[in-house]
Design a protein around this motif. Structure first.
Motif, mmCIF file in Angstrom:
data_model
loop_
_atom_site.group_PDB
_atom_site.id
_atom_site.type_symbol
_atom_site.label_atom_id
_atom_site.label_comp_id
_atom_site.label_asym_id
_atom_site.label_seq_id
_atom_site.Cartn_x
_atom_site.Cartn_y
_atom_site.Cartn_z
ATOM 1 N N CYS A 167 0.859 -1.195 0.000
ATOM 2 C CA CYS A 167 0.000 0.000 0.000
ATOM 3 C C CYS A 167 0.894 1.245 0.000
ATOM 4 C CB CYS A 167 -0.851 -0.058 1.266
ATOM 5 S SG CYS A 167 -1.753 1.432 1.638
ATOM 6 N N PRO A 168 0.637 2.217 -0.882
ATOM 7 C CA PRO A 168 1.488 3.412 -0.918
ATOM 8 C C PRO A 168 1.316 4.310 0.310
ATOM 9 C CG PRO A 168 -0.318 3.625 -2.478
ATOM 10 C CD PRO A 168 -0.389 2.229 -1.933
ATOM 11 N N GLU A 170 2.076 -1.549 3.966
ATOM 12 C CA GLU A 170 1.724 -2.953 4.193
ATOM 13 C C GLU A 170 0.981 -3.439 2.949
ATOM 14 O OE1 GLU A 170 2.202 -4.869 6.943
ATOM 15 O OE2 GLU A 170 3.311 -3.269 7.950
ATOM 16 N N PRO A 171 1.097 -4.734 2.592
ATOM 17 C CA PRO A 171 0.315 -5.220 1.442
ATOM 18 C C PRO A 171 -1.184 -5.032 1.685
ATOM 19 C CG PRO A 171 1.975 -6.820 2.087
ATOM 20 C CD PRO A 171 1.953 -5.779 3.173
ATOM 21 N N PHE A 172 -1.902 -4.587 0.646
ATOM 22 C CA PHE A 172 -3.344 -4.387 0.776
ATOM 23 C C PHE A 172 -4.080 -5.509 0.059
ATOM 24 C CE2 PHE A 172 -4.031 -2.831 -3.558
ATOM 25 C CZ PHE A 172 -2.772 -2.373 -3.902
ATOM 26 N N GLY A 186 -9.845 -2.309 7.313
ATOM 27 C CA GLY A 186 -8.947 -1.184 7.463
ATOM 28 C C GLY A 186 -8.874 -0.485 6.119
ATOM 29 N N LEU A 187 -8.868 0.810 6.131
ATOM 30 C CA LEU A 187 -8.830 1.560 4.880
ATOM 31 C C LEU A 187 -7.691 2.570 4.886
ATOM 32 C CD1 LEU A 187 -12.525 2.615 4.164
ATOM 33 C CD2 LEU A 187 -11.183 0.935 2.916
ATOM 34 N N CYS A 188 -6.983 2.655 3.789
ATOM 35 C CA CYS A 188 -6.053 3.752 3.560
ATOM 36 C C CYS A 188 -6.581 4.530 2.364
ATOM 37 C CB CYS A 188 -4.649 3.243 3.255
ATOM 38 S SG CYS A 188 -3.836 2.479 4.656
ATOM 39 N N LEU A 209 -8.720 7.086 -4.057
ATOM 40 C CA LEU A 209 -8.273 5.700 -4.150
ATOM 41 C C LEU A 209 -8.354 5.099 -2.757
ATOM 42 C CD1 LEU A 209 -4.930 6.069 -6.187
ATOM 43 C CD2 LEU A 209 -7.241 5.799 -7.089
ATOM 44 N N LEU A 210 -9.056 3.984 -2.623
ATOM 45 C CA LEU A 210 -9.199 3.334 -1.321
ATOM 46 C C LEU A 210 -8.448 2.007 -1.345
ATOM 47 C CD1 LEU A 210 -13.034 3.841 -0.965
ATOM 48 C CD2 LEU A 210 -11.322 4.887 0.504
#
Ligand SMILES: [Zn+2]
Length: 77
Positions: free
Chosen positions: A33-34, A38-40, A60-62, A71-72
């Protein structure tokens, strides 16, 4: 995120679902994840500046943006 990074990211992901509001990609190769590095699990690319999503499970959302589109990045812990 700039367009070049975005294109590179999308090229690594598998398209799963598309509708009028968003396009969903599955991360099958553990791309980081940028935002949190962590890998999304999935990336949701919103097609407008705002949208609403139905969540069926706690996630969990970034969040970041690319040319004003949200971008989610979802993380299932
Ligand atoms: Zn993240």
């Amino acid at each position: 995120m700039d367009a070049e990074d975005f294109d590179q990211l999308i090229s690594s992901l598998t398209p799963r679902e598309e509708n009028e509001e968003f396009k969903l990609y599955q991360n099958t190769v553990a791309v980081a994840c940028p935002v949190c590095e962590e890998p999304f699990d999935d990336l949701v690319v919103c097609k407008g500046a705002s949208t609403s999503l139905d969540q069926t499970e706690p996630l969990g959302l970034c969040l970041t943006t690319q040319e004003e589109r949200p971008l989610l990045f979802t993380h299932k812990h």
